[in-house]
Structures are given as structure tokens and as C-alpha cells.
Motif scaffolding. Structure first.
Motif, mmCIF file in Angstrom:
data_model
loop_
_atom_site.group_PDB
_atom_site.id
_atom_site.type_symbol
_atom_site.label_atom_id
_atom_site.label_comp_id
_atom_site.label_asym_id
_atom_site.label_seq_id
_atom_site.Cartn_x
_atom_site.Cartn_y
_atom_site.Cartn_z
ATOM 1 N N PRO A 240 15.290 -7.094 -2.022
ATOM 2 C CA PRO A 240 15.113 -6.671 -0.620
ATOM 3 C C PRO A 240 15.164 -5.161 -0.397
ATOM 4 N N ASN A 241 15.166 -4.371 -1.451
ATOM 5 C CA ASN A 241 15.115 -2.929 -1.339
ATOM 6 C C ASN A 241 13.667 -2.500 -1.042
ATOM 7 N N ALA A 242 13.494 -1.251 -0.647
ATOM 8 C CA ALA A 242 12.171 -0.737 -0.302
ATOM 9 C C ALA A 242 11.490 -0.088 -1.496
ATOM 10 N N VAL A 243 10.160 -0.139 -1.502
ATOM 11 C CA VAL A 243 9.345 0.615 -2.463
ATOM 12 C C VAL A 243 8.294 1.357 -1.647
ATOM 13 N N LEU A 244 8.396 2.663 -1.619
ATOM 14 C CA LEU A 244 7.526 3.487 -0.771
ATOM 15 C C LEU A 244 6.052 3.183 -1.045
ATOM 16 N N GLY A 248 9.001 -2.269 2.894
ATOM 17 C CA GLY A 248 10.214 -1.627 3.380
ATOM 18 C C GLY A 248 11.460 -2.443 3.094
ATOM 19 N N GLU A 249 12.575 -1.926 3.575
ATOM 20 C CA GLU A 249 13.874 -2.577 3.386
ATOM 21 C C GLU A 249 13.918 -3.880 4.194
ATOM 22 N N ASP A 250 14.372 -4.943 3.579
ATOM 23 C CA ASP A 250 14.511 -6.229 4.283
ATOM 24 C C ASP A 250 15.952 -6.334 4.783
ATOM 25 N N ARG A 299 5.577 -8.638 7.629
ATOM 26 C CA ARG A 299 6.178 -7.551 8.419
ATOM 27 C C ARG A 299 6.845 -6.498 7.550
ATOM 28 N N LEU A 300 7.153 -6.855 6.300
ATOM 29 C CA LEU A 300 7.790 -5.895 5.401
ATOM 30 C C LEU A 300 6.799 -4.938 4.754
ATOM 31 N N LYS A 301 5.516 -5.302 4.781
ATOM 32 C CA LYS A 301 4.527 -4.500 4.077
ATOM 33 C C LYS A 301 4.386 -3.105 4.694
ATOM 34 N N ALA A 302 4.235 -2.103 3.833
ATOM 35 C CA ALA A 302 4.167 -0.712 4.286
ATOM 36 C C ALA A 302 2.853 -0.424 4.994
ATOM 37 N N LYS A 303 2.944 0.387 6.027
ATOM 38 C CA LYS A 303 1.733 0.894 6.668
ATOM 39 C C LYS A 303 1.124 1.976 5.768
ATOM 40 N N THR A 304 -0.169 2.208 5.945
ATOM 41 C CA THR A 304 -0.851 3.210 5.127
ATOM 42 C C THR A 304 -0.622 4.604 5.693
ATOM 43 N N ARG A 305 -0.070 5.472 4.897
ATOM 44 C CA ARG A 305 0.109 6.880 5.270
ATOM 45 C C ARG A 305 -0.160 7.709 4.026
ATOM 46 N N MET A 306 -1.444 8.020 3.782
ATOM 47 C CA MET A 306 -1.850 8.701 2.559
ATOM 48 C C MET A 306 -1.427 10.169 2.591
ATOM 49 N N SER A 307 -0.976 10.674 1.462
ATOM 50 C CA SER A 307 -0.658 12.089 1.360
ATOM 51 C C SER A 307 -1.944 12.870 1.107
ATOM 52 N N ASP A 308 -1.885 14.185 1.315
ATOM 53 C CA ASP A 308 -3.051 15.007 1.018
ATOM 54 C C ASP A 308 -3.268 15.062 -0.490
ATOM 55 N N SER A 309 -4.522 15.114 -0.895
ATOM 56 C CA SER A 309 -4.821 15.219 -2.319
ATOM 57 C C SER A 309 -4.951 16.693 -2.705
ATOM 58 N N VAL A 310 -4.772 16.981 -3.986
ATOM 59 C CA VAL A 310 -4.926 18.341 -4.504
ATOM 60 C C VAL A 310 -5.927 18.312 -5.650
#
Length: 347
Positions: A240-244, A248-250, A299-310
């Protein structure tokens, strides 16, 4: 298995634990507070490993689970979570003399892993620790918990800790390739140092990806393949821990465990249902959906928030190709003549 033997690293959790975790060994967790390797911990409990010494920086309920499974005899940590002030299995085990515990700070325990990873005989730590119970109160480590040396530059006393090289490290990451190149982002905690210090490393990951995916973002690789002995694909392996980036955390499930953990009989029931009552992480998640519904999982699934690419690009994939250097515009024999002319050929 013979040292240096070439073999397929990809296997399931059952095979990885069976191959690399032995009774009486020093076992370390590379994660804390994020991506906790619960699938591997549950498998260690199911295989009834015994007399382990468990090393980890900050524990939420990893120690309680392993104690409830009768796996651990000694613990070295810097923190043990007690939710809402409720008693835990660790509390009961200490009172009953079922476990010995050594307490460090996060920094001093990490220093032990760093010394082990780099082959140093000791690592300096902040001298102020000497005036705390962390220094004064000692259990099974005794005189090997801290030491003092004289600084060769100032002559002052320096507090040091010895290295630690766990027999086995377990770690959970977002993704890994079949060679074991493991990528972890967000809070990477002590994963790199724990795995570099360990003699054997088991990596579980949300997914196995191809090597080109790893190469495109090399800075996310915290554990190189040459350090990894087993690769386990284990979706939801940290629940039940989160993985970015994955889930998320349950908190609801965690609350259920915290209440169970306060009472031996309730904890026994929890273990029967969620550890011994399933054969694998797949069965664990199937039980979760049956018990709480698919929507709860979604409901635990992460929303998409992409970081900038380099840009990781270079002028060419290789400066030298078929005896020709594209940067200098010379062939190899011309390059050799140039080196001789400049007196740069080592005889």
C-alpha cells in the motif's frame, strides 16, 4: 550458483527469494517511505526465512511484518513508525525479548552503507551523536557500533562508524531492463548506497522495459545492471505504499493494518489473509479487488504529470567508426602519425 556464472536474471519473486535469501543472513531494504518492496517482503515471510538481521533506515511496518512472520531476530534502524500512538508488533517483540534492536540516526546508518559501498574501513559522522542515547545505548553491536579516531590534520577526535555489507539487498523501482539496470525517481532514499554495499541485489519493478528506454534517460538509473542478481517484474509491488508515476498511498489499507498491528490476534488474521492466504502479488491484488472493488484500485492510480525532457544528444553516436574519426577528419594511421609527430606515443 558459481561466482561469475552467466544466467537469466529475470525470474519471479518466489525464485529470487529462494535463490538469494538464506536463513541467518543480513538483509537490507533499499527503499524507505517510498516504493517499499512489500511484494518481496511478503515472499520472504511466505518462505519462512529465519534469524535474519534486518537493516533499513526508516521503517513504516516492514519490521512489524517480518517479526509477525518470525523471520527477524535482529534489527538495525533509525526509525520505527507507531501510527496514532498504537502499539506495534515491534513493541511486543522487544518486551518479550524476541528481537534485538540497534538505533542509529538516518545519517549515521547511511554512513555505514556508504562505507560498505566504497570499501572504506570506516566513515566519519557528526560528533554530536556521542552525547545522545544513540551512542550510549548499545545492543548486539556493542563496541562495533561507533568508534573514534584522531584526525591527521587537526589532532581532534573524530567519531566514526564501521562499514556494513549486507548479504542481500531488496529494492523496488519504477522500471528496470532485463540486465538489471534499475531506474528510480522521486524519493530514491538510500537505494544506491544500500545496493552498492550489498553482496546480492534483488530488484522488483513495476515494469521491465527494453534497454533503449533505459539509455534515453540514463540519469534515472540508480542501480547498474552489474550489481543486480535478480530482476522481478511486480506491478503494484509496493502497495500500500506509493510509487511515483504509478500509484499513490493507500491510506485506507494502511489504516486497516495499523489497527491490526495493535493486537496480536488481529495481526495474525491480517497475515493469514494478505500474506499467507495468497501465493503471489497477482493473487494479492486479485484479493484486493474482490474485497474493496475495482474502483478503489483505480482511484489509487497516479495522474499524468510529465516532467520536462532534456537533450542527451551528442554530435554523433561514435567519434571513431571503421578507422575514421569524424571529429578530427583523419584516418587511424594519419592519427598515429600525428601522435608520433607530437611526441605523444608511449614506448
Amino acid at each position: 550458483m558459481v561466482e561469475g556464472e552467466v544466467y537469466d536474471k529475470v525470474m519471479d519473486a518466489r525464485e529470487a527469494v529462494k535463490r538469494f535469501v538464506r536463513d541467518g543472513q543480513d538483509l537490507a531494504s533499499g527503499n524507505f517511505l517510498h516504493a517499499i518492496p512489500y511484494a518481496l517482503i511478503h515472499e520472504i515471510i511466505r518462505q519462512r526465512k529465519r534469524d535474519l538481521t534486518f537493516w533499513l533506515l526508516s521503517a513504516i511496518d516492514e519490521v512489524d511484518l517480518l517479526l509477525a512472520g518470525g523471520c527477524v531476530r535482529r534489527v538495525v534502524t533509525s526509525y520505527a513508525h507507531r501510527a496514532f500512538g498504537l502499539p506495534t508488533e515491534l513493541d511486543r517483540a522487544l518486551k518479550e525479548g524476541r528481537v534485538e534492536l540497534e538505533d542509529y540516526t538516518n545519517f549515521t546508518l547511511l554512513a555505514r552503507f556508504k562505507a560498505g559501498a566504497m570499501g572504506y574501513p570506516f566513515m566519519p559522522v557528526l560528533y554530536g551523536v556521542k552525547y545522545t542515547d544513540i551512542y550510549r545505548v548499545r545492543s548486539f553491536l556493542g563496541e562495533k557500533k561507533f568508534g573514534e579516531v584522531e584526525c591527521p590534520f587537526t589532532g581532534k577526535k573524530v567519531l566514526v562508524v564501521p562499514p556494513v555489507n549486507p548479504d542481500v539487498a531488496i529494492v523496488h523501482v519504477q522500471r528496470v531492463d532485463e540486465q538489471g539496470n534499475a531506474q528510480l525517481w522521486g524519493s530514491a532514499a538510500c537505494a544506491k548506497w544500500v545496493c552498492f554495499a550489498a553482496r546480492k541485489v534483488i530488484v522488483s519493478a513495476e515494469e521491465i522495459v527494453d534497454v533503449q528506454t533505459i539509455k534515453r534517460t540514463p540519469n534515472y538509473t540508480v542501480i547498474p545492471g552489474f550489481k543486480v542478481d535478480a530482476v522481478v517484474e511486480e506491478p503494484w509491488g509496493a502497495h500500500p505504499n506509493a510509487v511515483l508515476g504509478y500509484y499513490g498511498e493507500d491510506e485506507t489499507f494502511r489504516g486497516m493494518f495499523y489497527i491490526s498491528n495493535a493486537n496480536s490476534e488481529l495481526l495474525r488474521r491480517f497475515m493469514e489473509e494478505w500474506v499467507y492466504g495468497v501465493d503471489s502479488r497477482q493473487e494479492y491484488m486479485k484479493r484486493y479487488v474482490e474485497r474493496f472493488g475495482f474502483r478503489a484500485l483505480q482511484r489509487l492510480k497516479a495522474k499524468t504529470r510529465m516532467s520536462d525532457s532534456v537533450n542527451f544528444g551528442v554530435p554523433s553516436e561514435g567519434y571513431w567508426s571503421n578507422g575514421y574519426c569524424s571529429i578530427l577528419d583523419v584516418k587511424w594511421d594519419e592519427f598515429e602519425d600525428l601522435l608520433k609527430e607530437l611526441g605523444m606515443v608511449v614506448k
